[in-house]
Design a protein around this motif. Structure first.
Motif, PDB file in Angstrom:
ATOM      1  N   THR A 229       0.826  -1.207   0.000  1.00  0.00           N
ATOM      2  CA  THR A 229       0.000   0.000   0.000  1.00  0.00           C
ATOM      3  C   THR A 229       0.859   1.256   0.000  1.00  0.00           C
ATOM      4  O   THR A 229       0.620   2.180  -0.770  1.00  0.00           O
ATOM      5  CB  THR A 229      -0.940  -0.007   1.218  1.00  0.00           C
ATOM      6  OG1 THR A 229      -1.627  -1.245   1.245  1.00  0.00           O
ATOM      7  CG2 THR A 229      -1.936   1.130   1.150  1.00  0.00           C
ATOM      8  N   VAL A 230       1.869   1.257   0.868  1.00  0.00           N
ATOM      9  CA  VAL A 230       2.734   2.448   0.905  1.00  0.00           C
ATOM     10  C   VAL A 230       3.419   2.644  -0.440  1.00  0.00           C
ATOM     11  O   VAL A 230       3.500   3.762  -0.954  1.00  0.00           O
ATOM     12  CB  VAL A 230       3.774   2.327   2.046  1.00  0.00           C
ATOM     13  CG1 VAL A 230       4.766   3.476   1.980  1.00  0.00           C
ATOM     14  CG2 VAL A 230       3.077   2.310   3.391  1.00  0.00           C
ATOM     15  N   LEU A 231       3.861   1.534  -1.041  1.00  0.00           N
ATOM     16  CA  LEU A 231       4.514   1.661  -2.343  1.00  0.00           C
ATOM     17  C   LEU A 231       3.542   2.181  -3.397  1.00  0.00           C
ATOM     18  O   LEU A 231       3.913   2.982  -4.254  1.00  0.00           O
ATOM     19  CB  LEU A 231       5.109   0.327  -2.786  1.00  0.00           C
ATOM     20  CG  LEU A 231       6.301  -0.180  -1.960  1.00  0.00           C
ATOM     21  CD1 LEU A 231       6.852  -1.464  -2.541  1.00  0.00           C
ATOM     22  CD2 LEU A 231       7.401   0.872  -1.871  1.00  0.00           C
ATOM     23  N   SER A 232       2.299   1.751  -3.328  1.00  0.00           N
ATOM     24  CA  SER A 232       1.372   2.283  -4.342  1.00  0.00           C
ATOM     25  C   SER A 232       1.024   3.740  -4.057  1.00  0.00           C
ATOM     26  O   SER A 232       0.765   4.495  -4.988  1.00  0.00           O
ATOM     27  CB  SER A 232       0.104   1.451  -4.506  1.00  0.00           C
ATOM     28  OG  SER A 232      -0.055   0.505  -3.532  1.00  0.00           O
ATOM     29  N   ILE A 233       1.022   4.104  -2.779  1.00  0.00           N
ATOM     30  CA  ILE A 233       0.776   5.517  -2.486  1.00  0.00           C
ATOM     31  C   ILE A 233       1.878   6.385  -3.089  1.00  0.00           C
ATOM     32  O   ILE A 233       1.624   7.468  -3.612  1.00  0.00           O
ATOM     33  CB  ILE A 233       0.667   5.736  -0.963  1.00  0.00           C
ATOM     34  CG1 ILE A 233      -0.683   5.202  -0.474  1.00  0.00           C
ATOM     35  CG2 ILE A 233       0.806   7.219  -0.601  1.00  0.00           C
ATOM     36  CD1 ILE A 233      -0.851   5.198   1.012  1.00  0.00           C
ATOM     37  N   SER A 234       3.100   5.840  -3.091  1.00  0.00           N
ATOM     38  CA  SER A 234       4.189   6.633  -3.662  1.00  0.00           C
ATOM     39  C   SER A 234       3.975   6.871  -5.152  1.00  0.00           C
ATOM     40  O   SER A 234       4.514   7.787  -5.732  1.00  0.00           O
ATOM     41  CB  SER A 234       5.521   5.933  -3.436  1.00  0.00           C
ATOM     42  OG  SER A 234       5.666   4.867  -4.350  1.00  0.00           O
ATOM     43  N   LYS A 235       3.177   6.024  -5.756  1.00  0.00           N
ATOM     44  CA  LYS A 235       2.958   6.174  -7.202  1.00  0.00           C
ATOM     45  C   LYS A 235       1.568   6.720  -7.506  1.00  0.00           C
ATOM     46  O   LYS A 235       1.025   6.486  -8.581  1.00  0.00           O
ATOM     47  CB  LYS A 235       3.112   4.808  -7.884  1.00  0.00           C
ATOM     48  CG  LYS A 235       4.475   4.197  -7.705  1.00  0.00           C
ATOM     49  CD  LYS A 235       5.190   4.093  -9.032  1.00  0.00           C
ATOM     50  CE  LYS A 235       6.534   3.409  -8.937  1.00  0.00           C
ATOM     51  NZ  LYS A 235       7.669   4.261  -8.822  1.00  0.00           N
ATOM     52  N   ILE A 236       0.995   7.398  -6.550  1.00  0.00           N
ATOM     53  CA  ILE A 236      -0.406   7.795  -6.697  1.00  0.00           C
ATOM     54  C   ILE A 236      -0.617   8.816  -7.814  1.00  0.00           C
ATOM     55  O   ILE A 236      -1.708   8.956  -8.339  1.00  0.00           O
ATOM     56  CB  ILE A 236      -0.968   8.309  -5.355  1.00  0.00           C
ATOM     57  CG1 ILE A 236      -2.489   8.258  -5.374  1.00  0.00           C
ATOM     58  CG2 ILE A 236      -0.484   9.716  -5.046  1.00  0.00           C
ATOM     59  CD1 ILE A 236      -3.104   8.136  -4.015  1.00  0.00           C
ATOM     60  N   CYS A 237       0.406   9.524  -8.189  1.00  0.00           N
ATOM     61  CA  CYS A 237       0.262  10.500  -9.275  1.00  0.00           C
ATOM     62  C   CYS A 237       0.663   9.908 -10.619  1.00  0.00           C
ATOM     63  O   CYS A 237       0.548  10.558 -11.647  1.00  0.00           O
ATOM     64  CB  CYS A 237       1.105  11.735  -9.014  1.00  0.00           C
ATOM     65  SG  CYS A 237       0.460  12.714  -7.682  1.00  0.00           S
ATOM     66  N   ALA A 238       1.167   8.689 -10.581  1.00  0.00           N
ATOM     67  CA  ALA A 238       1.603   8.076 -11.828  1.00  0.00           C
ATOM     68  C   ALA A 238       0.506   7.152 -12.343  1.00  0.00           C
ATOM     69  O   ALA A 238      -0.484   6.918 -11.658  1.00  0.00           O
ATOM     70  CB  ALA A 238       2.882   7.291 -11.601  1.00  0.00           C
ATOM     71  N   SER A 239       0.672   6.653 -13.552  1.00  0.00           N
ATOM     72  CA  SER A 239      -0.310   5.710 -14.061  1.00  0.00           C
ATOM     73  C   SER A 239       0.320   4.875 -15.147  1.00  0.00           C
ATOM     74  O   SER A 239       1.328   5.251 -15.725  1.00  0.00           O
ATOM     75  CB  SER A 239      -1.526   6.453 -14.619  1.00  0.00           C
ATOM     76  OG  SER A 239      -1.115   7.336 -15.635  1.00  0.00           O
ATOM     77  N   ASP A 240      -0.290   3.733 -15.394  1.00  0.00           N
ATOM     78  CA  ASP A 240       0.162   2.857 -16.453  1.00  0.00           C
ATOM     79  C   ASP A 240      -0.253   3.474 -17.786  1.00  0.00           C
ATOM     80  O   ASP A 240      -1.428   3.510 -18.134  1.00  0.00           O
ATOM     81  CB  ASP A 240      -0.491   1.486 -16.249  1.00  0.00           C
ATOM     82  CG  ASP A 240      -0.060   0.493 -17.305  1.00  0.00           C
ATOM     83  OD1 ASP A 240       0.415   0.922 -18.369  1.00  0.00           O
ATOM     84  OD2 ASP A 240      -0.205  -0.710 -17.057  1.00  0.00           O
ATOM     85  N   PHE A 241       0.726   3.952 -18.516  1.00  0.00           N
ATOM     86  CA  PHE A 241       0.435   4.676 -19.750  1.00  0.00           C
ATOM     87  C   PHE A 241      -0.380   3.826 -20.729  1.00  0.00           C
ATOM     88  O   PHE A 241      -1.366   4.287 -21.301  1.00  0.00           O
ATOM     89  CB  PHE A 241       1.750   5.104 -20.410  1.00  0.00           C
ATOM     90  CG  PHE A 241       1.563   5.921 -21.636  1.00  0.00           C
ATOM     91  CD1 PHE A 241       1.273   7.270 -21.547  1.00  0.00           C
ATOM     92  CD2 PHE A 241       1.664   5.337 -22.887  1.00  0.00           C
ATOM     93  CE1 PHE A 241       1.089   8.024 -22.684  1.00  0.00           C
ATOM     94  CE2 PHE A 241       1.487   6.096 -24.030  1.00  0.00           C
ATOM     95  CZ  PHE A 241       1.199   7.431 -23.926  1.00  0.00           C
TER      96      PHE A 241
END
Lengths: 310, 500, 296
Positions: A229-241
């Motif tokens: 969860t913490v790791l996905s929070i770090s990517k919360i502004c990113a997305s799978d193009f």
């Protein structure tokens, strides 16, 4: 017990030095692969000038960031990015764990191997291929859903790529469909690590299957869940193009529900060919991610120190 | 074990390099292998990007050798190809040039030069032109739009002259289907969108499984039905309509554009347009070959028509909306050859460019490969060639040198091309020769182009409801500042007109 | 395993089979569609879309790819080598690092951990990576170009392994060994590694798939066609087909490229080998040594 209290007090060099040596190769790699190139982040704050070399270009403050805010279009884009990521985070935790637990109940090795291999297939496909397959189902002219369900029932067809309402569901579905195989493997590896003793003890106490899951499996999974969860929070502004660009076929009509920060930046800079501007966008995403991770970890640390990931 | 040693070595090098890098902030580019600058016998060694469509042709090496034979003899220059896929130009070239690699001649295709100039990725070639490119200068003086016009005072790129020049717009239709529907148009006959309405209705009745209107979201074609000159930029920054106007207007609010949308929406609702038109990624070629489409909007040159006949295996007729004409030249329409910042042999590169635009053998070598291997003559006099069995071993994009020097494949279109050129040069818009400088409006243009990309595919395929979506589109364009851009463009254009 | 299974266990197993069967169908149907598409005549495919059974059977897509077979064969060798060597190296690195970071009584590890987290978020972009890998550590046109950049080790894997070693392996095991005088390297090799099989298998899978599917390293750092990987070749072919088919001015050169079916054939060729290899990999997902046994 004794070792632990001792360790807290003074540094045992006989252990510490080998541990540091073990870290060395990886740190060297991160240095070369990640930290040296990180100097390139400064490109986001420079006015590109190839004639003096991009890493020597003059600084221009926050000029490269302006395009992000020049239009009023950023709001929905940020909203989409955040909401999808939150949905992925929740569903992407619950679903693989459920499947992993169920999977663990299957005794036949052959069946286990079969299911595991097959469920992993979507994980191996590239998003471009996935987008073709999704189109095979949703196409208004030739798609299965229209040809075999909608048309026989209603006589009409649905132009999925022109209808916004379906897409939040479609995107979440495709994302889970593609990632569940790996998610399951990941949580299963933790379940496999749980000592059978715990279950046996629980059985002796007369625990039902549900109780075993509730009181043995889930608590043992907690650290992995928190980490993920913490790791996905770090990517919360990113997305799978690929998911947000190729799967909806970059259909403009759907932008208001499919566009994320990454696809927005890509579309906006299509004709600009300016790496400083795209770098500005990714720096902003990284900073937000970093701050969120620090905050989250601090909160977890407050609540239960043992579960903080650093 | 050996592998391990090599990794160890690699890691060590990394450690040593660390001190280098932290010290000077990594201006990595400068110490690239200078050794290879000089070719054999001190001959200048020119590295040029070679644009592929993905896969490198099997015989690229043979063609490169043959190219060198010509260039060594005629201009004393050695040429090295640096293959790059047309999709990766945008990502690879900045990487190479940012990394300090030697590239002397770089092709920029189908995207404007402006971003390259703004970042000094390419350099002006004026100082080398008179001495090393005398024929280029002559061509320019004779009126060939060979120089890029992105900036008013300097030449940053030499355009690959296409054959024929200029723009046009028409509808390419399967001759057989057209005749079956009872129409007897000849190639080049003028039509209007209303004429198409009538024809499509008949065609749909005749071929209910096919779609007479082959429009696709990936390539919006409204611009082919009217004269709308974007003045060297994109339509998102305003256009001048017709041959005589000097007023920059919002293209998306023009009567012509609205008229196009009305027609195409009508076609969509009547089933003349594929329902997936806005998003399909099946190619036009596939749709035409398998009979899904009966026709499509097209530039309308004879070469394109001949190509179409060959590849779809049926006769095609081209019906025109307007005469051939010349717009303000836009860098985003063509391919330009430029001198990057990391060029080591700019003089030799310009010499090579000069040869590419004058030497018929060199141009044809790059376009068609080796005579007797990849092609053979049908009529040497008229310059008509045909493919051989090994034709597919060398496939090139027509980006190298003056394409007017090319041989004709299969059938000559020399006459038609000449007529087209003549007509085009007669019908110049008032913007011909002008190029809008977007510098002050970069961020607004980004925002407006984002809006255009959001709406144009759906609107121009008729997939979106006009009454609700169109006003929304216009409102969003205005909210994002299209009127400011248009005002800026108008001001620059007026200034330029005054000085003419 | 341990005598008669309770009724409840049977119910659970039944539910598990049902759920997994549904997932199996969801996973296989599109894959089947892909294979069927690759075996369908291109004209039919563009006209009627994908079907679960080829309406008009055709091998033209594979024949088209077959023309490049000499190169694809070599590319398979390169890809397999890179995947195997890269994954093994990566597992050595990630397990060492994960083990070191899982220690609770060594100062400074939290700082190192944060440094690794930062690498997951911030990156300097491809251009600066390119500068480093061509000027500082010159890997251009070597096999290392396909192994080193980006794929060898990443923070995500380190975090997964470290957390597993920290949370799923009882710390008493290590403490007991330490009291017996075992050094960190001994403990790592003899105790931690055998018990970490499941997570290493997971991370290994992630890494192997990463290597197998990567084509960007090849695109950036390799110009020697002897070093092309399968995915790089397939990607090039894919874009070539797409470009040829959408630009009418050059398509006469390569008429009749079965563009849509080739796409599917390319995908099949890219996935099949790793799918075939996977079951052999699976034994590492089985339960390692029972923890209790070691403890006792």
């Amino acid at each position: 017990m004794k070792a632990k209290t001792m360790g807290k007090r003074r540094i045992r060099w006989k252990k510490v030095i080998p541990i540091y040596i073990m870290l060395l190769p990886a740190m060297l790699y991160f240095l070369i692969n990640n930290y040296l190139p990180m100097y390139g982040i400064t490109i986001a704050f420079r006015k590109l000038d190839y004639s003096v070399g991009i890493l020597n270009s003059p600084f221009n403050g926050l000029e490269n960031f302006k395009f992000l805010f020049a239009s009023g279009n950023l709001g929905p884009v940020v909203r989409n990015t955040l909401l999808y990521n939150i949905a992925f985070m929740i569903i992407g935790t619950v679903l693989p764990i459920t499947v992993a637990i169920l999977f663990n109940e299957i005794r036949s090795v052959l069946a286990q191997r079969f299911y595991q291999t097959v469920i992993l297939v979507p994980y191996l496909m590239s998003m471009v291929i996935v987008s073709y397959l999704v189109f095979a189902f949703l196409s208004a002219d030739t798609g299965f859903i229209n040809k075999s369900i909608v048309e026989p029932l209603t006589g009409n067809s649905i132009s999925f790529y022109q209808e916004k309402i379906f897409w939040p569901f479609i995107l979440v579905f495709v994302n889970e469909w593609k990632s569940i195989g790996f998610g399951m493997v990941l949580y299963m590896s933790t379940i496999l690590g749980i000592s059978t003793e715990y279950y046996e003890a629980a059985k002796v106490d007369g625990a039902t299957k549900w109780q075993q899951i509730r009181y043995v499996t889930l608590p043992q999974l907690k650290p992995t869940i928190i980490t993920m969860t913490v790791l996905s929070i770090s990517k919360i502004c990113a997305s799978d193009f690929g998911l947000f660009y190729q799967v909806p076929k970059n259909s403009g009509t759907l932008y208001s529900v499919t566009q994320t920060i990454d696809t927005y930046v890509y579309n906006a800079l299509m004709n600009q060919n300016n790496i400083a501007m795209s770098s500005a966008a990714s720096v902003l995403q990284a900073i937000i991610g970093f701050v969120l991770v620090i905050v989250c970890n601090a909160v977890i640390r407050k609540v239960s120190k043992e579960n903080a990931i650093f | 074990m050996k592998k391990w040693k090599r990794l160890g070595a690699a890691l060590l090098t990394g450690a040593m390099a660390l001190s280098l890098l932290t010290g000077c902030g990594g201006n990595g580019g400068d110490k690239k292998n200078d050794a290879e600058t000089d070719g054999t016998d001190g001959m200048p060694h020119v590295v040029m990007t070679y644009i592929t469509a993905g896969v490198e042709s099997a015989d690229l090496g043979k063609v490169e050798a043959a190219v060198n034979e010509i260039t060594k003899e005629k201009i004393n220059v050695e040429v090295e190809f640096k293959p790059v896929s047309v999709f990766d130009i945008g990502s690879q070239c900045p990487m190479w040039i940012g990394g300090g690699e030697q590239i002397d001649l770089m092709c920029v295709a189908f995207t404007g030069l402006k971003p390259f100039i703004d970042t000094n990725m390419i350099q002006p070639m004026d100082e080398w032109l008179p001495e090393n490119g005398p024929d280029l200068v002559k061509m320019h003086e004779a009126g060939d739009p060979i120089y890029d016009t992105t900036t008013s005072d300097k030449v940053y790129g030499i355009m690959t002259m296409s054959s024929p020049m200029g723009n046009g717009g028409g509808y390419m239709i399967s001759t057989e289907a057209m005749k079956a529907a009872g129409f007897n148009y000849q190639n080049g006959d003028k039509i209007t969108l209303d004429d198409l309405d009538a024809m499509f209705a008949k065609l749909k009745a005749l071929y209910p499984e096919s779609y007479p209107a082959g429009v696709m979201g990936a390539t919006p074609r409204s611009g082919m039905t009217c004269i709308a000159d974007p003045l060297g930029a994109t339509a998102a920054s305003g256009v001048v309509m017709g041959y005589d106007s000097t007023e920059v207007v919002n293209y998306y609010k023009t009567e012509e554009y609205q008229n196009f949308l009305k027609h195409v929406r009508d076609w969509y609702e009547k089933g003349y347009v594929l329902k997936d038109a806005a998003t399909t990624d099946v190619s036009l070629n596939d749709y035409m070959t398998n009979g899904t489409f009966l026709g499509y909007f097209d530039e309308g040159t004879e070469q394109l028509r001949l190509t179409a006949c060959q590849s779809y295996g049926k006769d095609m007729t081209i019906l025109m909306f307007n005469d051939p004409h010349m717009f303000a030249i836009s860098a985003s329409q063509g391919a330009y050859w430029t001198i990057p910042a990391t060029a080591k042999e700019p003089e030799a590169a310009v010499k090579l460019l000069n040869l590419l635009n004058t030497d018929k053998d060199l141009v044809n070598l790059l376009s068609w490969g080796l005579e007797g291997v990849h092609y053979e003559f049908v009529d040497k006099e008229a310059g008509v060639i045909n493919r051989t069995e090994k034709f597919t071993d060398y496939i090139a994009l027509g980006l190298y040198g003056d394409q007017r020097l090319n041989y004709y494949m299969g059938e000559s279109s020399a006459e038609e091309d000449a007529a087209w050129n003549e007509a085009a040069l007669e019908n110049k818009t008032k913007g011909y020769g002008f190029c809008y400088d977007t510098t002050d409006m970069t961020n607004q243009i980004i925002a407006v182009e984002a809006v255009v990309s959001e709406y144009s595919a759906a609107l121009e395929t008729g997939s979106a409801d006009l009454d609700t979506v169109y006003p929304e589109f216009i409102q969003k364009l205005e909210a994002n500042g299209i009127d400011d851009i248009i005002a800026d463009k108008q001001a620059q254009f007026d200034e330029w007109l005054k000085n003419q | 395993m341990n005598g008669v299974r309770s009724k409840q266990e049977k119910v659970f197993a039944a539910v598990a089979h049902v759920v997994l069967s549904i997932l199996t169908i969801l996973a296989i149907a599109p894959f089947w569609l892909m294979i069927s598409g690759s075996l369908t005549d291109n004209e039919t495919l563009t006209k009627f879309g994908y079907q679960f059974w080829p309406k008009v059977f055709s091998l033209e897509a594979y024949q088209y790819i077959g023309r490049e077979w000499a190169q694809i064969g070599n590319a398979y060798l390169i890809t397999i080598f890179v995947t195997v060597v890269g994954t093994v190296l990566s597992l050595i690195l990630v397990s060492l690092t994960g083990y070191a970071l899982s220690q609770r009584d060594v100062p400074g590890l939290n700082a190192v951990f944060v440094l690794i987290l930062i690498t997951m978020l911030f990156n300097g972009g491809v251009v600066s990576s390119y500068i480093i890998y061509t000027n500082v550590v010159n890997v251009k046109n070597t096999i290392w170009a396909l192994i080193m950049p980006n794929l060898l080790l990443n923070g995500f894997n380190v975090v997964l392994v470290r957390n597993y070693m920290r949370n799923s392996i009882p710390k008493e095991l290590q403490e007991a060994a330490e009291i017996d005088g075992a050094g960190p390297f001994y403990i790592y090799l003899k105790i931690i590694l055998p018990l970490s099989k499941p997570i290493l298998a997971t991370v290994g899978l992630l890494t192997a798939v990463g290597y197998w599917n990567d084509w960007t390293n090849g695109l950036y750092y390799v110009t020697d066609s002897k070093l092309y990987t399968v995915q790089l070749l397939l990607n090039q072919m894919n874009s070539n087909v797409q470009y040829m088919a959408s630009h009418s001015d050059i398509q006469m050169a390569t008429q009749n490229i079965p563009s849509v079916s080739v796409r599917m054939a390319i995908a099949v060729i890219g996935i099949l080998p790793i799918l075939v290899a996977y079951p052999f990999f699976q034994k590492y997902f089985e339960k390692g040594i029972t923890m209790g046994a070691v403890k006792g």
